[in-house]
Write an enzyme that holds these catalytic residues in place. Sequence first.
Site, PDB file in Angstrom:
ATOM      1  N   GLY A   1       1.288  -5.133   1.637  1.00 27.45           N
ATOM      2  CA  GLY A   1       0.229  -5.395   0.663  1.00 27.45           C
ATOM      3  C   GLY A   1       0.660  -6.316  -0.451  1.00 27.45           C
ATOM      4  O   GLY A   1      -0.158  -7.053  -1.018  1.00 27.45           O
TER       5      GLY A   1
ATOM      6  N   ASN B   1       4.785  -6.672   7.178  1.00 28.70           N
ATOM      7  CA  ASN B   1       5.702  -5.935   8.055  1.00 28.70           C
ATOM      8  C   ASN B   1       5.098  -4.639   8.594  1.00 28.70           C
ATOM      9  O   ASN B   1       5.813  -3.689   8.926  1.00 28.70           O
ATOM     10  CB  ASN B   1       6.996  -5.614   7.301  1.00 28.70           C
ATOM     11  CG  ASN B   1       6.776  -4.698   6.108  1.00 28.70           C
ATOM     12  OD1 ASN B   1       5.714  -4.679   5.516  1.00 28.70           O
ATOM     13  ND2 ASN B   1       7.801  -3.935   5.760  1.00 28.70           N
ATOM     14  N   GLU B   2       3.762  -4.598   8.708  1.00 23.45           N
ATOM     15  CA  GLU B   2       3.081  -3.362   9.108  1.00 23.45           C
ATOM     16  C   GLU B   2       3.574  -2.796  10.431  1.00 23.45           C
ATOM     17  O   GLU B   2       3.708  -1.572  10.578  1.00 23.45           O
ATOM     18  CB  GLU B   2       1.566  -3.601   9.176  1.00 23.45           C
ATOM     19  CG  GLU B   2       0.865  -3.597   7.825  1.00 23.45           C
ATOM     20  CD  GLU B   2       1.046  -4.876   7.034  1.00 23.45           C
ATOM     21  OE1 GLU B   2       0.561  -4.946   5.888  1.00 23.45           O
ATOM     22  OE2 GLU B   2       1.681  -5.815   7.556  1.00 23.45           O
TER      23      GLU B   2
ATOM     24  N   LEU C   1       0.834  -1.199   0.000  1.00 23.53           N
ATOM     25  CA  LEU C   1       0.000   0.000   0.000  1.00 23.53           C
ATOM     26  C   LEU C   1       0.871   1.251   0.000  1.00 23.53           C
ATOM     27  O   LEU C   1       1.895   1.313   0.678  1.00 23.53           O
ATOM     28  CB  LEU C   1      -0.914  -0.001   1.230  1.00 23.53           C
ATOM     29  CG  LEU C   1      -1.811  -1.231   1.409  1.00 23.53           C
ATOM     30  CD1 LEU C   1      -2.720  -1.045   2.613  1.00 23.53           C
ATOM     31  CD2 LEU C   1      -2.621  -1.511   0.152  1.00 23.53           C
TER      32      LEU C   1
END
Length: 253
Positions: A105, A127-128, A60
Amino acid sequence: MLTFKESCIGVMKLSKPPVNSLNLEYLTEFNIAIEKLENDKSCRGVIITSALPKIFSAGLDILEMYQPNTDRLRQFWTQVQQLWINLYGSQVATVAAINGHAPAGGCLVSLSCDYRIMAPNYTIGLNETQLGIVAPFWFSDTITNTIGFRKAERALQLGYMFTTDEAKACGLIDKIVPPDQIMAVAHEEMKKMFAVPDFARQITKNQCRKQFIDKLHAKRDADTDNFVNFITKDSIQKAMGKYLESLKKRKSG
């Protein structure tokens, strides 16, 4: 988005330099392309890969989430949700041919496919948390369904990026393939799925995944509200600002 048909197989090549980041416009284009192939009665399968070297998708677009316009942010998240619904619930067979790094994403797109092949020496993962944000429940459900609860929980908490070998060992991907063979192998794996009658494969896939897709449908508005409220918090905006600054320094260095 480069989309074309090879007999009964649709091929989608992500082509948004420099890193195939998914902003509102590109997500909308992605969803339209998937829906067109889904509605093409002659299409039995879709291969998703990248037209760019060394990157499948960086995920994203963080610029959609940094100092956002709230209305656009809601549209953006609606398209992210729709992309997952379209891919995870697709009636056609899907193969992710991961020919580069696939964080966040990019990993979700891969996980949403039926089969994943990946070139060596790249990384993949949700890996947010490393960016100071949190993967929503449907991201978590998807990776948990793939690698199991304990490994998924640990990976999500740490925002861990798996090497290709690690991803294969834990079941995050299915096969490691040399870069120059990745599309040929993707077609081979697609043919294996075609050996099963489409209706039987589709019904089985739906039985396995429907409860998770229904869960998002039931909570879709609340999920969007949670995302918008979380992303617009001052602390989250500051964390993203620092991350963007670190990227600028890395590029200039």
